[in-house]
Scaffold this active site. Structure first.
Site, PDB file in Angstrom:
ATOM      1  N   HIS A  44       1.860  -1.124 -13.713  1.00 25.68           N
ATOM      2  CA  HIS A  44       2.406   0.230 -13.852  1.00 25.68           C
ATOM      3  C   HIS A  44       3.873   0.192 -14.300  1.00 25.68           C
ATOM      4  O   HIS A  44       4.687   1.025 -13.879  1.00 25.68           O
ATOM      5  CB  HIS A  44       2.304   1.015 -12.540  1.00 25.68           C
ATOM      6  CG  HIS A  44       0.900   1.249 -12.080  1.00 25.68           C
ATOM      7  ND1 HIS A  44       0.184   2.378 -12.404  1.00 25.68           N
ATOM      8  CD2 HIS A  44       0.064   0.483 -11.334  1.00 25.68           C
ATOM      9  CE1 HIS A  44      -1.021   2.304 -11.857  1.00 25.68           C
ATOM     10  NE2 HIS A  44      -1.125   1.158 -11.210  1.00 25.68           N
TER      11      HIS A  44
ATOM     12  N   ASN B 163      -4.457   7.186  -8.942  1.00 26.25           N
ATOM     13  CA  ASN B 163      -4.755   6.923 -10.350  1.00 26.25           C
ATOM     14  C   ASN B 163      -5.472   8.113 -10.960  1.00 26.25           C
ATOM     15  O   ASN B 163      -5.879   9.028 -10.251  1.00 26.25           O
ATOM     16  CB  ASN B 163      -5.662   5.688 -10.473  1.00 26.25           C
ATOM     17  CG  ASN B 163      -4.880   4.377 -10.423  1.00 26.25           C
ATOM     18  OD1 ASN B 163      -3.659   4.358 -10.569  1.00 26.25           O
ATOM     19  ND2 ASN B 163      -5.594   3.291 -10.228  1.00 26.25           N
TER      20      ASN B 163
ATOM     21  N   HIS C 283       5.052   3.784  -1.941  1.00 27.06           N
ATOM     22  CA  HIS C 283       4.434   2.870  -0.976  1.00 27.06           C
ATOM     23  C   HIS C 283       3.318   3.621  -0.256  1.00 27.06           C
ATOM     24  O   HIS C 283       3.561   4.694   0.311  1.00 27.06           O
ATOM     25  CB  HIS C 283       5.503   2.387   0.011  1.00 27.06           C
ATOM     26  CG  HIS C 283       5.028   1.387   1.011  1.00 27.06           C
ATOM     27  ND1 HIS C 283       3.804   0.756   0.918  1.00 27.06           N
ATOM     28  CD2 HIS C 283       5.617   0.898   2.142  1.00 27.06           C
ATOM     29  CE1 HIS C 283       3.675  -0.079   1.944  1.00 27.06           C
ATOM     30  NE2 HIS C 283       4.751  -0.007   2.692  1.00 27.06           N
TER      31      HIS C 283
ATOM     32  N   TYR D  69       3.178  -2.929  -1.378  1.00 23.55           N
ATOM     33  CA  TYR D  69       4.177  -2.036  -1.971  1.00 23.55           C
ATOM     34  C   TYR D  69       5.567  -2.248  -1.379  1.00 23.55           C
ATOM     35  O   TYR D  69       6.571  -2.197  -2.084  1.00 23.55           O
ATOM     36  CB  TYR D  69       3.722  -0.570  -1.860  1.00 23.55           C
ATOM     37  CG  TYR D  69       2.585  -0.280  -2.810  1.00 23.55           C
ATOM     38  CD1 TYR D  69       1.326  -0.835  -2.602  1.00 23.55           C
ATOM     39  CD2 TYR D  69       2.752   0.500  -3.942  1.00 23.55           C
ATOM     40  CE1 TYR D  69       0.279  -0.618  -3.481  1.00 23.55           C
ATOM     41  CE2 TYR D  69       1.717   0.725  -4.822  1.00 23.55           C
ATOM     42  CZ  TYR D  69       0.476   0.168  -4.590  1.00 23.55           C
ATOM     43  OH  TYR D  69      -0.553   0.375  -5.467  1.00 23.55           O
TER      44      TYR D  69
HETATM   45 FE1  HDE Z   1      -1.034  -0.450  -7.043  1.00 19.60          FE
HETATM   46  N1  HDE Z   1       0.686  -1.517  -7.103  1.00 19.60           N
HETATM   47  N2  HDE Z   1      -1.968  -1.992  -6.165  1.00 19.60           N
HETATM   48  N3  HDE Z   1      -2.831   0.549  -7.095  1.00 19.60           N
HETATM   49  N4  HDE Z   1      -0.159   1.088  -7.954  1.00 19.60           N
HETATM   50  C1  HDE Z   1       1.852  -1.101  -7.621  1.00 19.60           C
HETATM   51  O1  HDE Z   1       3.935  -1.326  -6.605  1.00 19.60           O
HETATM   52  C2  HDE Z   1      -1.357  -3.061  -5.618  1.00 19.60           C
HETATM   53  C3  HDE Z   1      -4.018   0.130  -6.584  1.00 19.60           C
HETATM   54  C4  HDE Z   1      -0.702   2.303  -8.215  1.00 19.60           C
HETATM   55  O2  HDE Z   1       4.708   4.857 -10.352  1.00 19.60           O
HETATM   56  C5  HDE Z   1       2.974  -2.044  -7.354  1.00 19.60           C
HETATM   57  O3  HDE Z   1       5.970  -0.382  -6.851  1.00 19.60           O
HETATM   58  C6  HDE Z   1      -2.310  -3.908  -4.943  1.00 19.60           C
HETATM   59  C7  HDE Z   1      -4.945   1.210  -6.490  1.00 19.60           C
HETATM   60  C8  HDE Z   1       0.266   3.135  -8.873  1.00 19.60           C
HETATM   61  O4  HDE Z   1       5.874   3.361  -9.256  1.00 19.60           O
HETATM   62  C9  HDE Z   1       2.324  -3.144  -6.525  1.00 19.60           C
HETATM   63  C10 HDE Z   1      -3.523  -3.296  -5.096  1.00 19.60           C
HETATM   64  C11 HDE Z   1      -4.284   2.288  -6.976  1.00 19.60           C
HETATM   65  C12 HDE Z   1       1.405   2.362  -8.995  1.00 19.60           C
HETATM   66  C13 HDE Z   1       0.904  -2.667  -6.437  1.00 19.60           C
HETATM   67  C14 HDE Z   1      -3.302  -2.088  -5.856  1.00 19.60           C
HETATM   68  C15 HDE Z   1      -2.969   1.875  -7.349  1.00 19.60           C
HETATM   69  C16 HDE Z   1       1.109   1.083  -8.398  1.00 19.60           C
HETATM   70  C17 HDE Z   1       3.729  -2.492  -8.563  1.00 19.60           C
HETATM   71  C18 HDE Z   1      -4.884  -3.755  -4.610  1.00 19.60           C
HETATM   72  C19 HDE Z   1      -4.820   3.714  -7.146  1.00 19.60           C
HETATM   73  C20 HDE Z   1       2.706   2.740  -9.655  1.00 19.60           C
HETATM   74  C21 HDE Z   1       5.080  -1.825  -8.496  1.00 19.60           C
HETATM   75  C22 HDE Z   1      -4.938  -4.004  -3.223  1.00 19.60           C
HETATM   76  C23 HDE Z   1      -5.228   4.335  -5.919  1.00 19.60           C
HETATM   77  C24 HDE Z   1       3.585   3.530  -8.764  1.00 19.60           C
HETATM   78  C25 HDE Z   1       5.085  -1.093  -7.261  1.00 19.60           C
HETATM   79  C26 HDE Z   1       4.824   3.948  -9.511  1.00 19.60           C
HETATM   80  C27 HDE Z   1       2.038   0.042  -8.292  1.00 19.60           C
HETATM   81  C28 HDE Z   1      -0.008  -3.331  -5.737  1.00 19.60           C
HETATM   82  C29 HDE Z   1      -4.349  -1.218  -6.235  1.00 19.60           C
HETATM   83  C30 HDE Z   1      -2.020   2.777  -7.918  1.00 19.60           C
HETATM   84  C31 HDE Z   1       2.447  -4.548  -7.082  1.00 19.60           C
HETATM   85  C32 HDE Z   1      -2.000  -5.197  -4.231  1.00 19.60           C
HETATM   86  C33 HDE Z   1      -6.368   1.144  -5.931  1.00 19.60           C
HETATM   87  C34 HDE Z   1       0.072   4.553  -9.365  1.00 19.60           C
HETATM   88  O5  HDE Z   1       2.887  -3.214  -5.245  1.00 19.60           O
END
Ligand code: HDE
Length: 694
Positions: free
Chosen positions: A84, A157, A348, A371
């Protein structure tokens, strides 16, 4: 000070909705005619020449202004988000429709009309910060609610399910979809071997891959996409009773997408297409709006479905559990500074407020760790919550101290609890005083690395999705699979994925295979149940009409000025934006010798950047456009991309010259720029796309 006299009892739901804006004001630095200074406040005498020994001599280390300026510049970048990375954000408010006290004690959902300030960030997942907006990808839909009880982040999402069931697979999935490690190719693309190699080895991805291959993955606008919390969360009421909840955002303008060929072209014409669209809409006062809805499931019904509520590769069909509207989100203000706000915002999943809690979804559980961890590296330490965009509007008091970039001047001697020297402050709050109380859930079982068998069905909902699509949506899904797999160099990856699809639907596998020269194996596809019409874009047209649609008016010298003015005025009345695109920028001479301003030229614009095209009459203008390859291409592409095309007077013949059938759906031709013409053209634009063209 007696802690008992502190203001700790009220529910803190009464934060004014502009409280965040007021808080930010103290941080804003307004450009002003002031002297240039160093960061120490010393006025600078020369910003064009560094200090040197003689006019042709070496630069001197003692030039503190030069060194400070360069050093700061060297440190301007922070790590981009692992996923993202590319996004766009905006401020606004959330307004509750009614009290949700029957299911949650969350104060921001407690009163009808209550407004809570928010910041939302939309993003693509795979590409790096500088990648194009219109790639095939999931879109992030993250909203930070600055509630009176603390920040609540709904980090969702634009698709209701996810690729994997257990967070331990997330690094694998992300490594597979990101550019391949040996040559860092391809950027922001899922169409390459490693992603599809992961898919064939991880069949739980199948449902999400159907969404990713659908038009949901190429939204026309952030303003025109749904959002989903994905996981099952838990609402908790004042008595501690839990209710399972799934969050939904529904855009007022409906769900609309680009067509694949168009996305490829926009990537070159305007890589910032989606972020520009959001920015301009808000700038023009066309504030985007979504409705927040919830699907509620009683805790006693946890096992009432043929899938597991804890499995993030599954959705609850809306026909089974309706979506209850709870409020609206309005985004009405662009940030002042992209880096300070959109880049530094730290979402987060564990940022919750009383009344909202988690479930044991193993994907969600992993996110609860990730997060916070990621913010530490991105934002350089544990004080990221003090960065203006992340600061709650609720008061913050605790004994956490020090760390990089500490901004607080915490006073007093005692930074521990319990203390008597500090009169016990800050004191913990019981639930009656707004303290967050974790929902009590009985958990027992062996420590075990194993998925629940209730997570086993990987194809049933993929089939549900396929069978819920309109014909044109299926055509697009098949084409997308063919494109993506066609870009894979390894033949057996293509074969294995086609075989995987045979578990979903025989016809799907046959059609995808046909484009790749692969005959799918015989498999028993998932049973065909009741479709879920809510899943189809075709059933989510929204209430927008042609509001905020961008219409190109193709014109050259000699254009019928009366046609341009009449049509543009009517379309603008309906909320559309009309832009004259000419062979050159600047004033055009109309047939009535009036001037028509062409703010854009065929050199800088293409039809993929517009929702519809109108070609006014005027023999000289039409003749010029006929001889202009860019103008012809403009029309041919608009037709191919299913867009509404209007032509009046002599322009009808131009369409024929470009082999655009004048009787095709969405093509509106008339001798005059009459009211009837504009009405029919408006209806054609409102339909968004005419996929029924052959
Ligand atoms: Fe994320 N995800 N994600 N994700 N995600 C991040 O956090 C992560 C998942 C989503 O506009 C990171 O600040 C793991 C699902 C959005 O700043 C990180 C897993 C969904 C955004 C991270 C998931 C999301 C992130 C990268 C599986 C939809 C952007 C930078 C367990 C429900 C937020 C950050 C923004 C961002 C980890 C799965 C949505 C790396 C480990 C499911 C919208 O922490």
């Amino acid at each position: 000070m007696d802690p008992q006299n502190q203001d700790v009892t009220h529910r803190r739901s009464d934060t004014p909705h502009d409280a965040k804006d007021a808080q930010l004001e103290q941080y804003r630095v307004h450009p002003a005619a002031k002297h240039l200074t160093t960061n120490q406040g010393v006025r600078v005498d020369d910003d064009d020449n560094s200090l040197r020994a003689g006019v042709r001599g070496p630069t001197l280390l003692e030039d503190f202004h030069f060194r400070e300026k360069i050093t700061h510049f060297d440190h301007e970048r922070i790590p981009e988000r692992v996923v993202h990375a590319r996004g766009a954000g905006a401020y606004g408010f959330f307004e509750a429709y009614e009290s949700m006290a029957d299911v949650t004690c969350a104060a921001f959902l407690a009163e009808p009309g209550l407004r809570t300030p928010v910041f939302a960030r939309f993003s693509t997942v795979a590409g790096s910060r500088g990648s194009a907006d219109t790639v095939r990808d999931v879109r992030g839909f993250a909203v930070k609610f600055y509630t009176g009880e603390g920040n609540f982040d709904l980090v969702g999402n634009n698709m209701p399910v996810f690729f994997i069931q257990d967070g331990v697979k997330f690094p694998d999935f992300v490594h597979a979809v990101k550019p391949e490690p040996h040559n860092e190719i391809p950027q922001a693309q899922s169409a390459h071997d490693t992603l599809w190699d992961f898919v064939r080895n991880q069949p739980e991805t199948t449902h999400m891959m159907m969404w990713l291959m659908s038009d949901r993955a190429i939204p026309r606008s952030y303003r025109m996409m749904q959002g989903f919390g994905v996981h099952t969360f838990r609402f908790v009421d004042a008595a501690g009773r839990g209710t399972f909840v799934k969050f939904h955002w529904k855009p007022r303008l409906g769900v609309h997408s680009l067509v694949w060929d168009e996305t490829q072209k926009i990537g070159g014409l305007d890589p910032d297409f989606n972020r520009r669209d959001l920015w301009e809409a808000i700038d023009n006062g066309d504030v985007p709006e979504w409705e927040l809805g919830v699907q509620l499931v009683a805790q006693d019904d946890e096992h009432a479905f043929d899938f597991d509520l804890l499995d993030a590769t599954k959705l609850i069909p809306e026909e089974l559990v309706p979506v209850r509207p709870v409020g609206r989100l309005v985004l009405n203000r662009n940030p002042d500074n992209f880096f300070a706000e959109t880049e530094q915002v730290a979402f987060h999943t564990a940022h919750v407020v009383p009344g909202i809690d988690f479930t044991n979804d193993p994907l969600l559980q992993a996110r609860l760790f990730s997060y916070l961890d990621t913010q530490l590296i991105r934002l350089g330490g544990p004080n990221f919550a003090q960065i203006p965009i992340n600061r709650p509007v609720a008061d913050v008091h605790n004994n956490q101290r020090d760390g990089h970039h500490q901004m607080r001047l915490d006073r007093g001697r005692s930074s521990y609890s319990k203390n008597t020297l500090g009169r016990g402050c800050p004191i913990v709050a019981g639930p009656d005083h707004g303290g967050y109380e974790h929902h009590q859930e009985r958990v027992d079982g062996a420590k075990i690395k194993q998925r629940s068998p209730s997570f086993d069905d990987h194809f049933g909902q993929a089939a549900l999705f396929w069978h819920s699509m309109a014909d044109w949506e299926r055509d697009h899904i098949v084409a997308a699979f063919r494109f993506e797999l066609g870009k894979c160099d390894t033949h057996d990856i293509r074969e294995d994925v086609v075989a995987l699809l045979a578990n979903v639907d025989t016809d799907l596998a046959r059609r995808v295979g046909a484009g790749l020269g692969i005959t799918p194996p015989t498999r028993t596809p998932a049973p065909v149940g009741e479709p879920s019409p809510a899943l189809s874009i075709a059933n989510n047209p929204g209430e927008g009409g042609i509001h905020t649609r961008r219409i190109a008016i193709l014109a050259a010298d000699g254009v019928g000025g009366d046609h341009v003015r009449a049509v543009a005025a009517r379309l603008t009345e309906h909320g559309a934006t009309c832009e004259v695109v000419g062979p050159r920028q600047g004033p055009l001479r109309a047939s009535d010798d009036e001037e028509i301003e062409a703010p854009r030229s065929l050199l800088t614009m293409g039809s993929p950047l517009y929702d519809a095209v109108y070609v006014p009459g005027g023999a000289e203008s039409v003749q010029a456009l006929r001889g202009d390859a860019d103008a012809r291409e403009f029309l041919v592409q608009a037709y191919r991309h299913g867009k509404a095309i209007g032509a009046t007077g002599e322009a009808g013949a131009l369409l024929e010259h470009c082999a655009v059938p004048t009787d095709a759906p969405g093509v509106v031709v008339d001798a005059d720029a009459s009211a009837a013409f504009v009405d029919t053209f408006t209806t054609a634009i409102a339909a968004h796309r005419h996929y029924d063209r052959t």
